[in-house]
Write a protein that holds these residues in place. Structure first.
Motif, PDB file in Angstrom:
ATOM      1  N   ASP A 115       0.727  -1.183   0.119  1.00 33.89           N
ATOM      2  CA  ASP A 115      -0.034  -0.280   0.021  1.00 33.89           C
ATOM      3  C   ASP A 115       0.778   1.233  -0.040  1.00 33.89           C
ATOM      4  O   ASP A 115       0.613   2.333  -0.556  1.00 33.89           O
ATOM      5  N   ARG A 125      -1.339   3.780  -2.301  1.00 41.09           N
ATOM      6  CA  ARG A 125      -2.716   3.651  -1.974  1.00 41.09           C
ATOM      7  C   ARG A 125      -3.238   4.429  -0.756  1.00 41.09           C
ATOM      8  O   ARG A 125      -4.223   4.886  -0.658  1.00 41.09           O
ATOM      9  N   CYS A 126      -2.393   4.290   0.300  1.00 40.40           N
ATOM     10  CA  CYS A 126      -2.420   5.022   1.693  1.00 40.40           C
ATOM     11  C   CYS A 126      -2.598   6.236   1.776  1.00 40.40           C
ATOM     12  O   CYS A 126      -2.972   7.017   2.508  1.00 40.40           O
ATOM     13  N   TRP A 143      -9.412   4.946  -1.088  1.00 41.95           N
ATOM     14  CA  TRP A 143      -8.911   3.653  -0.570  1.00 41.95           C
ATOM     15  C   TRP A 143      -8.944   3.822   0.962  1.00 41.95           C
ATOM     16  O   TRP A 143      -9.301   2.961   1.699  1.00 41.95           O
TER      17      TRP A 143
END
Length: 271
Positions: free
Chosen positions: A133, A138-139, A144
């Motif tokens: 991630d 993505r974090c 998300w």
């Protein structure tokens, strides 16, 4: 070397590992990592030794024995260990976005220090973030994060703004551009000139007091809280001490009223 990143930590290996993965995917590669370890046990050293083989940047582990919350002391030792003339400070619970170093270096200027912020995550989201991630960033995607438990809020604009909007938000935010230990940077010579952190101080405003002395030395600050992004992993704060908070408040008041520049209990005690 363009920068030294100083990361404070204490017995938080799971969070520190994620933070180091964040620094391993920076768009700017020319920096060293200095871990300012306020007396962690052997598990932290084991992790750091493992990460040295996984991360391309040099890692320096600065440690002293556990004597309660002595973050100011270990930060001063870390400053002396730095091999760059520009220092970026953050904490071992703050994962940096991949342009974190680049933003600090882009905004740096003689006569200034930089003031960033962080984006707080709840514990449920903090736990689920993986190395993948972080690598894929993505974090730092609000959609998300919401899918994994983050509440919808206008505050989410802090990590979802474009570069253009970030500059506008930096300019209009009412938040003071103070020295924030989780996301701040400045020139090593300036920090040494004010004698670093006041080692009398424990948790509570010890970073801001350093910034107040930099202001007393006629430095200015730049606001980058919407540009230099890091996400804060949740944790307990067992080190909060009401007596220490009162003492710190008294020291800060004295610093402001008397325009103190050099701390009488600072970095020179480690030289």
């Amino acid at each position: 070397m363009k920068a030294s990143v100083i990361i404070s930590t204490y017995n938080a290996e799971a969070w520190l590992e994620k933070v180091l993965f964040g620094f391993n995917v920076q768009t700017e590669k020319d920096f060293e990592i200095i871990i300012a370890d306020d007396g962690s046990g052997p598990k932290t050293k084991v992790l750091i030794d493992q990460m040295k083989s996984m991360i391309s940047n040099p890692i320096i582990h600065v440690w002293h024995e556990d004597n309660g919350f002595q973050k100011t002391q270990i930060l001063n030792k870390a400053i002396l260990s730095a091999n760059s003339d520009y220092l970026i400070f953050t904490d071992g619970d703050c994962i940096p976005r991949n342009d974190f170093i680049a933003v600090h270096l882009d905004y740096r200027e003689k006569g200034y220090f930089l003031s960033g912020g962080y984006f707080k995550l709840p514990m449920s989201v903090s736990k689920v973030i993986t190395q993948e991630d972080i690598t894929l960033q993505r974090c730092f995607d609000v959609k998300w994060l919401i899918q994994h438990g983050l509440q919808k809020s206008y505050k989410n604009i802090k990590i979802s703004s474009s570069k253009f909007k970030s500059k506008i938000l930096n300019a209009i935010t009412p938040t003071n551009a103070s020295w924030n230990g989780h996301n701040a940077s400045g020139w090593k010579n300036d920090l040494i000139a004010v004698n670093g952190f006041n080692e009398e101080m424990q948790y509570g405003g010890e970073d801001r007091e350093l910034g107040e002395r930099l202001f007393n030395m006629k430095l200015k600050s730049k606001q980058i809280r919407y540009s230099a992004i890091c996400i804060h992993l949740d944790h307990s704060r067992g080190y909060v001490n009401e007596e220490a908070l009162k003492k710190n408040k008294t020291i800060r008041k004295f610093t402001k009223m008397n325009k103190i520049v050099r701390s009488p209990n600072g970095i020179d005690s480690n030289a």
